[in-house]
Scaffold this motif. Structure first.
Motif, short mmCIF file in Angstrom:
data_model
loop_
_atom_site.label_atom_id
_atom_site.label_comp_id
_atom_site.label_asym_id
_atom_site.label_seq_id
_atom_site.Cartn_x
_atom_site.Cartn_y
_atom_site.Cartn_z
N VAL A 136 6.87 8.72 -4.95
CA VAL A 136 7.69 9.65 -5.72
C VAL A 136 7.29 11.07 -5.32
CG1 VAL A 136 8.43 10.37 -8.01
CG2 VAL A 136 7.69 8.00 -7.63
N ASP A 137 8.21 11.78 -4.70
CA ASP A 137 7.95 13.16 -4.29
C ASP A 137 8.63 14.12 -5.25
OD1 ASP A 137 6.49 12.56 -1.90
OD2 ASP A 137 8.37 12.01 -0.92
N VAL A 138 7.83 14.98 -5.87
CA VAL A 138 8.34 16.04 -6.74
C VAL A 138 7.69 17.34 -6.27
CG1 VAL A 138 8.74 14.54 -8.73
CG2 VAL A 138 6.51 15.61 -8.43
N PRO A 139 8.25 18.48 -6.66
CA PRO A 139 7.68 19.76 -6.20
C PRO A 139 6.18 19.86 -6.48
CG PRO A 139 9.79 20.15 -7.22
CD PRO A 139 9.46 18.70 -7.47
N GLY A 140 5.39 20.02 -5.42
CA GLY A 140 3.95 20.20 -5.55
C GLY A 140 3.15 18.95 -5.79
N MET A 141 3.78 17.76 -5.66
CA MET A 141 3.05 16.55 -6.00
C MET A 141 3.72 15.32 -5.41
SD MET A 141 2.39 15.19 -9.88
CE MET A 141 2.98 13.56 -10.23
N THR A 142 2.92 14.35 -5.02
CA THR A 142 3.40 13.03 -4.61
C THR A 142 2.63 11.98 -5.39
OG1 THR A 142 4.03 13.72 -2.38
CG2 THR A 142 3.66 11.38 -2.73
N ALA A 143 3.33 11.10 -6.05
CA ALA A 143 2.71 10.02 -6.81
C ALA A 143 3.17 8.68 -6.25
CB ALA A 143 3.08 10.13 -8.29
N THR A 144 2.39 7.65 -6.47
CA THR A 144 2.75 6.32 -5.97
C THR A 144 2.76 5.31 -7.11
OG1 THR A 144 0.46 5.78 -5.41
CG2 THR A 144 1.83 6.79 -3.69
N VAL A 145 3.61 4.31 -6.97
CA VAL A 145 3.70 3.22 -7.93
C VAL A 145 3.57 1.92 -7.16
CG1 VAL A 145 5.15 2.04 -9.62
CG2 VAL A 145 5.23 4.54 -9.45
N SER A 146 2.59 1.09 -7.53
CA SER A 146 2.44 -0.20 -6.87
C SER A 146 3.55 -1.14 -7.30
CB SER A 146 1.08 -0.81 -7.21
OG SER A 146 0.99 -2.13 -6.69
N LEU A 147 4.11 -1.84 -6.32
CA LEU A 147 5.13 -2.85 -6.60
C LEU A 147 4.55 -4.25 -6.52
CD1 LEU A 147 8.10 -1.30 -4.59
CD2 LEU A 147 7.64 -1.13 -7.04
N SER A 148 3.24 -4.34 -6.31
CA SER A 148 2.58 -5.64 -6.22
C SER A 148 2.62 -6.33 -7.59
CB SER A 148 1.13 -5.45 -5.76
OG SER A 148 0.46 -6.69 -5.72
N GLY A 149 3.33 -7.39 -7.68
CA GLY A 149 3.49 -8.13 -8.93
C GLY A 149 4.78 -7.85 -9.65
N SER A 150 5.56 -6.87 -9.18
CA SER A 150 6.79 -6.51 -9.88
C SER A 150 7.81 -7.64 -9.87
CB SER A 150 7.40 -5.24 -9.27
OG SER A 150 7.69 -5.43 -7.89
N VAL A 151 8.01 -8.27 -8.73
CA VAL A 151 8.99 -9.36 -8.64
C VAL A 151 8.55 -10.55 -9.49
CG1 VAL A 151 10.12 -10.99 -7.09
CG2 VAL A 151 9.81 -8.61 -6.38
N ALA A 152 7.26 -10.87 -9.44
CA ALA A 152 6.75 -11.98 -10.24
C ALA A 152 6.91 -11.69 -11.73
CB ALA A 152 5.28 -12.22 -9.91
N ALA A 153 6.71 -10.42 -12.14
CA ALA A 153 6.87 -10.06 -13.55
C ALA A 153 8.31 -10.24 -14.01
CB ALA A 153 6.41 -8.63 -13.77
N VAL A 154 9.26 -9.78 -13.20
CA VAL A 154 10.68 -9.91 -13.57
C VAL A 154 11.10 -11.37 -13.53
CG1 VAL A 154 13.03 -9.22 -13.00
CG2 VAL A 154 11.18 -7.56 -12.80
#
Length: 350
Positions: A136-154
């Motif tokens: 996720v790129d926003v002004p002055g910052m980049t953040a990350t979100v792990s998708l490991s486990g997302s498909v299994a959770a859904v």
């Protein structure tokens, strides 16, 4: 950072399945970097967990109600302190752009929120099957979100809601059309307290209650002047009273034990049954607040001071007992706001 009372918290979660009175057990499951849970009416939620050492925090919250026609919702949160009405952002799944046609909107605390459109939810989940990380790129910052486990959770949520191999499934689709409807929402009628108590009457009742416990050899509540100043008493209907004694205090948690008495006779005191209390005695709650005008009791057991993990719940006085009306929790301290925690029980209170 884990919750400080994690063993008790895990015991609480484990007890939910055993204590469920509905057809569906209340559960919370771990899927690598994701957590998922369903409540008593089959409304399910999944959350991504930011890394413990992340300085830039972002997370995804997926939720869906039961029933064949229930839409799936997906929200991205990015913590920060933006002062503008909206903020441009860029999303990438393992370096590949994922298009969104609008900017994120910050709330009062400055947290950015991007709600995916229905068509985007399906597209995102399809893309997430092959990706490991959302950037996720926003002004002055980049953040990350792990998708490991997302498909299994859904996939697990699809299973809990009876969607597997049906047209409404998000992961394992099929030709089936029959999906169980949502269970009815429990309804509780709360009864307000009766009248008020003077400070002198409150002091007399709580002092008498502490003296009675001492005579009985009970050591549930610490005998400390600071705690004693937090003792409370409230008049209920039918001439009964609710007494709350402050039993222990930490840096950000105050544990209170509750008793019901007939009239003003503490010899008739009985511990209030509060399922999912935070100690070995189920008449205790952490950071509890009773409102006699509505008959409602709320508590918030914090895992740490900023309140990004712990257990939140509520009860209602029915005239006979305190009935559970809500419960949500977050087992890991990762910056996730209480409003986004996984709900394990919900009801309507009148």
């Amino acid at each position: 950072m884990k919750i400080m009372n994690m063993p008790k918290l895990l015991a609480l979660v484990g007890g939910l399945t055993l204590l469920s009175t509905g057809a569906v057990a209340e559960e919370m499951e771990a899927f690598r970097d994701w957590r998922a849970g369903c409540d008593n009416v089959r409304h399910c939620t999944a959350l991504s967990l930011p890394k413990e050492d992340d300085s830039s925090i972002a997370y995804l919250r997926f939720e869906r109600s039961a029933g064949a026609d229930a839409p799936a919702g997906l929200v991205l949160r990015v913590l920060g302190d933006w002062k503008t009405p909206s903020v441009p952002l860029g999303l990438k799944l393992d370096g590949v752009s994922f298009p969104v046609s609008r900017q994120a909107v910050p709330d009062e605390s400055g947290t950015l929120s991007l709600t995916f459109q229905p068509v985007e939810v399906g597209a995102f989940l399809d893309a997430a099957r092959k990706a490991t990380q959302l950037s996720v790129d926003v002004p002055g910052m980049t953040a990350t979100v792990s998708l490991s486990g997302s498909v299994a959770a859904v996939l697990w949520i699809d299973e809990q809601q009876g969607r597997l191999d049906t047209t409404s499934a998000l992961i394992r689709k099929g030709k089936g059309m029959k999906v169980p409807a949502a269970l009815p929402l429990p309804v509780t009628t709360a009864k307000a307290g009766a009248g008020t108590l003077s400070d002198a009457d409150k002091k007399a009742l709580t002092t008498a209650m502490r003296e009675a416990l001492t005579r009985q050899g009970e050591d549930l509540c610490e005998d400390d002047e600071v705690l004693i100043d937090s003792d409370e008493a409230w008049p209920l209907d039918g001439g009964r009273h609710l007494i709350g004694l402050a039993c222990s205090r930490g840096a950000y948690n105050l544990t209170t034990a509750f008793w019901l008495i007939k009239g003003k006779d503490v010899a008739t005191a009985k511990p209030v049954h509060l399922p999912h209390g935070e100690s070995d005695t189920d008449n205790t709650l952490v950071n509890a607040d009773f409102d006699p005008k509505t008959g409602r009791m709320e508590f918030f057991s914090r895992g740490r001071g900023i309140g990004d993990c712990g257990v939140i719940g509520s009860f209602a006085w029915t005239g006979e007992t305190f009935t559970r009306t809500g419960l949500s929790m977050m087992g890991e301290c990762r910056g996730i706001a209480p409003a986004d925690w996984i709900t394990l029980y919900r009801s309507s209170v009148e």
